[in-house]
Design an enzyme around this catalytic site. Structure first.
Site, PDB file in Angstrom:
ATOM      1  N   THR A 258       0.927  -1.285   0.056  1.00 50.22           N
ATOM      2  CA  THR A 258       0.004   0.152   0.055  1.00 50.22           C
ATOM      3  C   THR A 258       0.807   1.178  -0.094  1.00 50.22           C
ATOM      4  O   THR A 258       0.722   2.146   0.981  1.00 50.22           O
ATOM      5  CB  THR A 258      -0.975  -0.019   1.147  1.00 50.22           C
ATOM      6  OG1 THR A 258      -0.062  -0.005   2.523  1.00 50.22           O
ATOM      7  CG2 THR A 258      -1.839  -1.175   1.445  1.00 50.22           C
ATOM      8  N   ASP A 369      16.375  -1.554  22.036  1.00 44.17           N
ATOM      9  CA  ASP A 369      15.369  -1.307  20.763  1.00 44.17           C
ATOM     10  C   ASP A 369      14.430  -1.786  20.896  1.00 44.17           C
ATOM     11  O   ASP A 369      14.018  -3.281  20.557  1.00 44.17           O
ATOM     12  CB  ASP A 369      16.637  -1.929  19.656  1.00 44.17           C
ATOM     13  CG  ASP A 369      15.858  -1.214  18.468  1.00 44.17           C
ATOM     14  OD1 ASP A 369      15.034  -0.604  18.226  1.00 44.17           O
ATOM     15  OD2 ASP A 369      16.526  -1.708  17.275  1.00 44.17           O
ATOM     16  N   GLU A 406       7.481  -1.381  13.568  1.00 44.48           N
ATOM     17  CA  GLU A 406       8.820  -0.384  13.144  1.00 44.48           C
ATOM     18  C   GLU A 406       9.984  -1.427  12.421  1.00 44.48           C
ATOM     19  O   GLU A 406      10.514  -1.035  11.470  1.00 44.48           O
ATOM     20  CB  GLU A 406       9.244   0.586  14.050  1.00 44.48           C
ATOM     21  CG  GLU A 406      10.479   1.563  13.642  1.00 44.48           C
ATOM     22  CD  GLU A 406      11.895   1.080  13.722  1.00 44.48           C
ATOM     23  OE1 GLU A 406      12.814   1.905  13.343  1.00 44.48           O
ATOM     24  OE2 GLU A 406      12.095  -0.163  14.137  1.00 44.48           O
ATOM     25  N   GLU A 407      10.035  -2.466  13.199  1.00 44.48           N
ATOM     26  CA  GLU A 407      11.262  -3.420  12.979  1.00 44.48           C
ATOM     27  C   GLU A 407      11.178  -3.926  11.495  1.00 44.48           C
ATOM     28  O   GLU A 407      12.077  -4.340  10.938  1.00 44.48           O
ATOM     29  CB  GLU A 407      11.410  -4.440  13.775  1.00 44.48           C
ATOM     30  CG  GLU A 407      11.805  -3.679  15.296  1.00 44.48           C
ATOM     31  CD  GLU A 407      13.313  -3.147  15.114  1.00 44.48           C
ATOM     32  OE1 GLU A 407      13.821  -3.068  14.083  1.00 44.48           O
ATOM     33  OE2 GLU A 407      13.963  -2.869  16.325  1.00 44.48           O
ATOM     34  N   GLU A 415       1.805   4.189   8.117  1.00 50.01           N
ATOM     35  CA  GLU A 415       0.637   3.781   7.689  1.00 50.01           C
ATOM     36  C   GLU A 415      -0.135   4.990   8.459  1.00 50.01           C
ATOM     37  O   GLU A 415      -1.000   5.728   7.790  1.00 50.01           O
ATOM     38  CB  GLU A 415       0.211   2.345   8.261  1.00 50.01           C
ATOM     39  CG  GLU A 415       0.731   1.371   7.484  1.00 50.01           C
ATOM     40  CD  GLU A 415       0.995   1.374   5.787  1.00 50.01           C
ATOM     41  OE1 GLU A 415      -0.094   2.030   5.294  1.00 50.01           O
ATOM     42  OE2 GLU A 415       2.170   1.359   5.453  1.00 50.01           O
ATOM     43  N   ASP A 435      14.735   6.420  19.384  1.00 51.75           N
ATOM     44  CA  ASP A 435      14.920   4.869  18.852  1.00 51.75           C
ATOM     45  C   ASP A 435      16.259   4.565  19.694  1.00 51.75           C
ATOM     46  O   ASP A 435      17.233   4.497  18.748  1.00 51.75           O
ATOM     47  CB  ASP A 435      14.813   4.809  17.559  1.00 51.75           C
ATOM     48  CG  ASP A 435      14.594   3.286  17.156  1.00 51.75           C
ATOM     49  OD1 ASP A 435      14.691   2.707  18.004  1.00 51.75           O
ATOM     50  OD2 ASP A 435      14.473   2.934  15.900  1.00 51.75           O
ATOM     51  N   HIS A 515      19.426  -6.197  18.009  1.00 48.82           N
ATOM     52  CA  HIS A 515      18.736  -7.311  17.330  1.00 48.82           C
ATOM     53  C   HIS A 515      19.228  -8.806  17.775  1.00 48.82           C
ATOM     54  O   HIS A 515      18.683  -9.673  17.028  1.00 48.82           O
ATOM     55  CB  HIS A 515      18.395  -7.131  15.807  1.00 48.82           C
ATOM     56  CG  HIS A 515      17.957  -5.712  15.534  1.00 48.82           C
ATOM     57  ND1 HIS A 515      17.478  -5.347  14.031  1.00 48.82           N
ATOM     58  CD2 HIS A 515      17.321  -4.698  16.042  1.00 48.82           C
ATOM     59  CE1 HIS A 515      16.903  -4.238  14.269  1.00 48.82           C
ATOM     60  NE2 HIS A 515      16.808  -3.784  15.403  1.00 48.82           N
TER      61      HIS A 515
HETATM   62 ZN    ZN Z   1      14.503   0.471  16.730  1.00 47.01          ZN
END
Ligand code: ZN
Length: 703
Positions: A258, A369, A406-407, A415, A435, A515
């Site tokens: 989209t 994060d 977000e990731e 959106e 962030d 991460h």
């Molecule tokens: Zn982040």
């Protein structure tokens, strides 16, 4: 995601105009309250009132409570669509309601990937199954909900082939391979993390004909070469896997199906085959412990010096004799994301909004994060809630936003901005992002018009874990530096799609948790931000900045500084590309804008200082000035967007196509000139000129 700040072009603010007397240490709030210099953008009378409100706000931010929230949220992974993610939404909403705030969700149904089975096997010269998830630590709960190491939006695939090592996977690295006579076509390429956004690595590998890609974390970049590894220290151990999305966010971020529209039920979806931000070759991450046998067995030419990493052997390029099989079974489905939205309505100009946001989803336990950024936003809610209890109201509306998804590609924020872009385009004042604030070292990124506000605010907040203010620590070794915004976090849609002036602040401590499964409470409390002091400092800074923007008599944007930077970008491009004549009108127009903006800023200062601001005529003038200031950033956007990536509307900044995180200046012009496309270069010269003329007219008419 997180911005790799080192990569980006740093812009030094050389003149640090001390608007505030330096406030000291833990008493920063009190000192600031006693300061008598007017705050930029306020009349002397309103300055005193503002200072009292800011001091009260700062006292309402609690490091201890940030710690409680962080621990509670970090118990369970918050990956998009997971039970821990829904729990994070509910827990956050309850905490914010507890501060007396109204909370609502804004749901969108977005297209995402979910791994069913990720298998990486070394098939030659010896056979070995490689681990794709870290082992658990005894303190970690809900460990089965930690997702395997995988790259979101990688296609499924089962590919086997000889391996080639391509350093960071930058275009220059492939050139070096070609010079060494190594062809990557039809091979599986292994590259290391760092120097560019991982989606760029996937795109560049795809363009060179690789049939699969492995991205591993080299110990030289964030492992034992840097320091003691987890759990004895903060650096990455041999098990740590950096997960992450490889969506081509430099084409467009958000729901792949989209672009430009919100993922609400009535929006038609693209066929995934037509979504140009979806990667095309199977890609997956590895730890250095698991990449080691693959790299060690490589033959072929010796890798150049700059390809050598931190593992204890000579790195060779291949191809082979290492062979590997990537068998990635990845589902694609519609998933619900839901943002947490709090609105504190403005008493005087409710349509005008200052938005402060942070994503609350995470790859694993997500303590840094981005539970850190999100708990900082919630602490702003705590501080403002206390002011509201005492009858305070902001002049303009303050929105606190917790972004979901977000990731995977900035899904929730993109959106939301796409849904409300008309309103935001008309009335948004600014967007403030956080962030990663779990640490001690301060950094900032912004549009040039907001540099000075960040400097001013940094003088009102005590530095985490040090005496003096954030400003004192920030400038201990030189003038304050503010990065320019590329992409990699939720400011992207605000700035690049709509032209909302944006900035981001962060606090960080060096480590290798990004991460991995050990971005958790242990990591945070022992190494990154003991006592959650960085969390609290970030909340104070962003909160004070939001209050100043929401209550300003004259908005603090300095377009005179912006114009000087644009002129510099033009000059740099003239030198690099030799396009002197073509670009000269831009340099001249930027100068004209700078002069008009400086005159406007002087007029605003006079009005505020002289007492004229209290008269009806002065009020009228201020309204006109604010209208002009509000619109100048928007003037830098063009509906046509950038060539080949029309979602990006901003003519001055975009994420670089070959960097992903770092900002590219005058992106359409630079791309066209580099490609030798004179017609496109001329077209964008004219569009940028139009933007600069509009900004100049806005500045001139108001003063
Ligand atoms: Zn982040």
């Amino acid at each position: 995601m997180l911005v790799i700040r080192r990569l980006s072009a740093w812009a030094a603010i050389t003149a640090s105009v001390g608007v505030l007397a330096p406030a000291v240490g833990a008493n920063a709030a009190q000192s600031a309250a006693q300061g008598d210099e007017p705050i930029a953008g306020f009349t002397p009378e309103r300055s005193a009132e503002q200072r009292r409100a800011e001091a009260r706000f700062q006292r309402g931010v609690s490091a201890a409570e940030a710690g409680d929230l962080s621990r509670a949220l970090s118990v369970r992974p918050q990956l998009i669509g997971s039970p821990g993610n829904r729990r994070a939404f509910d827990l956050s909403a309850a905490a914010l309601r507890g501060y007396g705030l109204n909370v609502r969700g804004t749901p969108y149904d977005v297209y995402i990937s979910k791994p069913k089975s990720i298998a990486v096997t070394m098939t030659a010269p010896v056979r070995q199954e490689l681990e794709v998830k870290e082992p658990p630590y005894p303190w970690q709960q809900y460990y089965d909900e930690v997702v395997v190491g995988y790259n979101a939006y990688s296609p499924s695939g089962d590919v086997t082939g000889e391996l080639v090592y391509a350093n960071y996977g930058l275009p220059a690295d492939y050139e070096a391979l070609e010079e060494a006579g190594v062809d990557v076509a039809g091979k599986i390429v292994i590259v290391r993390y760092g120097e560019s956004f991982r989606g760029v690595k996937a795109k560049v590998a795809e363009e060179h004909g690789a049939k699969g890609l492995i991205i591993y974390s080299d110990p030289e970049d964030d492992g034992f070469v840097r320091g003691t590894v987890f759990p004895e220290g903060p650096w990455k151990n041999e098990d740590g896997i950096q997960r992450g999305s490889i969506e081509y966010i430099f084409e467009y971020p958000g729901d792949p199906l989209t672009p430009g529209a919100p993922s609400t039920p009535e929006t038609a979806r693209l066929d995934p085959a037509d979504a140009v931000n979806l990667p095309r070759i199977p890609t997956t991450p590895l730890s250095y412990g698991q990449a080691k046998p693959l790299l060690e067995a490589l033959g072929g030419p010796e890798a150049p010096e700059e390809f050598q990493g931190g593992l204890p052997f000579r790195y060779d390029l291949g191809p082979g004799p290492s062979q590997v099989r990537l068998n990635l079974d990845i589902d694609y489905l519609q998933e619900r994301v839901n943002n947490v939205i709090v609105e504190i309505p403005g008493a005087k100009r409710p349509d005008e909004k200052v938005v402060v946001g942070a994503h609350f989803d995470g790859w694993t336990y997500g303590t840094d994060d981005n539970t850190s950024g999100w708990t900082a936003v919630m602490q702003i809610g705590r501080g403002l809630g206390r002011l509201l209890d005492r009858g305070w109201r902001p002049d303009r509306t303050i929105v606190l936003a917790g972004w979901d998804g977000e990731e995977y590609g900035l899904l929730g924020s993109v959106e939301w901005v796409e849904e409300f872009k008309r309103e935001l385009g008309r009335d948004a004042i600014a967007y403030i992002n956080m962030d990663g604030v779990g640490g001690r070292e301060f950094s900032a990124g912004a549009v040039p018009s907001l540099d000075q506000l960040i400097v001013d605010v940094s003088k009102t907040v005590g530095a985490p874990g040090a005496s003096g203010t954030v400003f004192d620590s920030w400038t201990a070794e030189g003038p304050p530096e503010v990065d320019r915004l590329g992409s990699g976090s939720d400011y992207t849609a605000f700035l690049d799609h709509v032209g909302v002036p944006s900035f981001e602040i962060g606090f960080s401590t060096g480590g290798g948790e990004y991460h991995t499964s050990f971005d958790d409470t242990q990591m945070m409390e022992r190494f990154l931000d003991p006592g959650y002091l960085g969390h609290a400092a970030a909340a104070r800074m962003s909160g004070v900045a939001a209050m100043r923007l929401a209550d300003a008599d004259a908005l603090q944007f300095r377009y005179s500084a912006y114009a000087i930077e644009v002129e510099r970008y033009v000059k740099e491009l003239q030198e690099e590309q030799g396009a002197t004549e073509l670009l000269e009108p831009l340099a001249i127009q930027a100068q004209a804008w700078g002069l008009a903006a400086a005159a406007l800023e002087r007029r605003a200062s006079e009005l505020l200082a002289s007492g004229e601001a209290e008269t009806r005529r002065g009020q009228r003038q201020l309204r006109r000035i604010n209208r002009s200031l509000k619109r100048q950033e928007r003037a830098l956007t063009q509906p046509a967007g950038l060539a080949g990536r029309p979602w990006f509307k901003h003519m001055i900044y975009a994420p670089g196509r070959l960097t992903g995180y770092a900002a590219q200046f005058l992106p359409a012009l630079e791309d066209a000139l580099t490609a030798g496309d004179a017609a496109t270069a001329t077209r964008y010269r004219d569009l940028i000129l139009d933007s600069l003329q509009r900004a100049t007219r806005l500045a001139s008419r108001a003063s």
